[in-house]
Design a protein around this motif. Structure first.
Motif, PDB file in Angstrom:
ATOM      1  N   ILE A  45       0.861  -1.186   0.000  1.00 29.64           N
ATOM      2  CA  ILE A  45       0.000   0.000   0.000  1.00 29.64           C
ATOM      3  C   ILE A  45       0.893   1.231   0.000  1.00 29.64           C
ATOM      4  CG2 ILE A  45      -1.800   1.250   1.248  1.00 29.64           C
ATOM      5  CD1 ILE A  45      -2.506  -1.441   2.614  1.00 29.64           C
TER       6      ILE A  45
ATOM      7  N   TYR B 226       2.958  -1.175   4.173  1.00 28.24           N
ATOM      8  CA  TYR B 226       2.473   0.182   3.900  1.00 28.24           C
ATOM      9  C   TYR B 226       3.678   1.114   3.841  1.00 28.24           C
ATOM     10  CZ  TYR B 226      -0.760   4.200   4.580  1.00 28.24           C
ATOM     11  OH  TYR B 226      -1.495   5.355   4.443  1.00 28.24           O
TER      12      TYR B 226
ATOM     13  N   ASP C 125       0.074   8.455   7.988  1.00 30.53           N
ATOM     14  CA  ASP C 125       0.258   7.141   7.379  1.00 30.53           C
ATOM     15  C   ASP C 125       0.497   6.079   8.447  1.00 30.53           C
ATOM     16  OD1 ASP C 125       0.037   7.682   4.521  1.00 30.53           O
ATOM     17  OD2 ASP C 125       1.842   8.888   4.791  1.00 30.53           O
TER      18      ASP C 125
ATOM     19  N   ALA D  61      -1.957   2.940   8.917  1.00 26.47           N
ATOM     20  CA  ALA D  61      -1.459   1.561   8.917  1.00 26.47           C
ATOM     21  C   ALA D  61      -1.908   0.815  10.168  1.00 26.47           C
ATOM     22  CB  ALA D  61       0.066   1.558   8.803  1.00 26.47           C
TER      23      ALA D  61
ATOM     24  N   TYR E 174       5.082  -1.363   8.304  1.00 29.27           N
ATOM     25  CA  TYR E 174       4.969  -0.105   7.573  1.00 29.27           C
ATOM     26  C   TYR E 174       6.255   0.698   7.690  1.00 29.27           C
ATOM     27  CZ  TYR E 174       3.711   1.963  12.143  1.00 29.27           C
ATOM     28  OH  TYR E 174       3.699   2.357  13.463  1.00 29.27           O
TER      29      TYR E 174
END
Length: 210
Positions: free
Chosen positions: A5, A161, A168, A172, A180
């Protein structure tokens, strides 16, 4: 299948300097004090974006946040073509494809402009899905991510991620993705990102381990 992602602004597209330029131009036009350096901007930028605008000196007494955001979006839309893809992105996305991973963009940008940008920069074919918000007010990505994962039957344990902000990290965690990376070459500084407690905070995109 593993799913990667990706955030877009400041992660795939190197547009932080452009945002800094536009924000200061808007401040000058309103007789407000500008932000002196890009690093100061990286240390101050935050979500929700309205909080950041208040930091810049907007009171929203004479104009609404929606009006200010629309002005920014119009200026951004006329100039983003001068930006470049983040250093190392093309190599990383090619590696991700070679490994057979699914790649998805999850962005707080408006869906319409996001699709247009991906097409113009010639990267739309790399992604299984390109997900943006329905307006240009840069709200939370969490609900959008949850709805997508449920619809696509995605297991968060099979995801990683990549983003460039503390939002962000929040996203996540909220969608259950433990793996991430936060990259400090975008909209927030290394110091701000380290304060999230994220395990992986790197200075360049090429440091992300796919």
């Amino acid at each position: 299948m593993k799913t990667v992602i990706w955030d877009f602004n400041g992660t795939i597209l190197d547009d932080t300097a452009l945002c800094f330029e536009i924000e200061n131009e808007m401040l000058v036009n309103r007789g407000k004090r500008v932000v002196n350096t890009l690093e100061t901007r990286r240390n101050a930028f935050c979500f929700p974006v309205i909080t950041y605008y208040r930091y810049l000196g907007y009171t929203f007494e004479d104009e609404t946040f929606a009006q200010v955001a629309e002005e920014f979006n119009q200026l951004y839309a006329s100039r983003y073509q001068n930006c470049s893809l983040m250093d190392g992105f093309l190599e990383m996305i090619e590696t991700s494809h070679a490994k057979g991973y699914r790649n998805v963009i999850l962005s707080a940008s408006k869906q319409e402009i996001l699709l247009k940008q991906c097409k113009e920069f010639g990267i739309n074919h790399y992604f299984d899905e390109i997900l943006g918000l329905s307006d240009g007010l840069a709200a939370s990505k969490v609900d959008m991510a949850k709805h997508w994962m449920e619809r696509a039957n995605i297991d968060p344990k099979d995801c990683m991620y990549i983003g460039d902000t503390d939002h962000d990290a929040l996203t996540a965690k909220a969608i259950g993705v433990d793996e991430y990376y936060l990259v400090a070459c975008g909209h927030q500084s290394y110091e701000v990102l380290k304060r999230t407690g994220a395990k992986h905070v790197v200075k360049q995109l090429k440091e992300v381990d796919l």
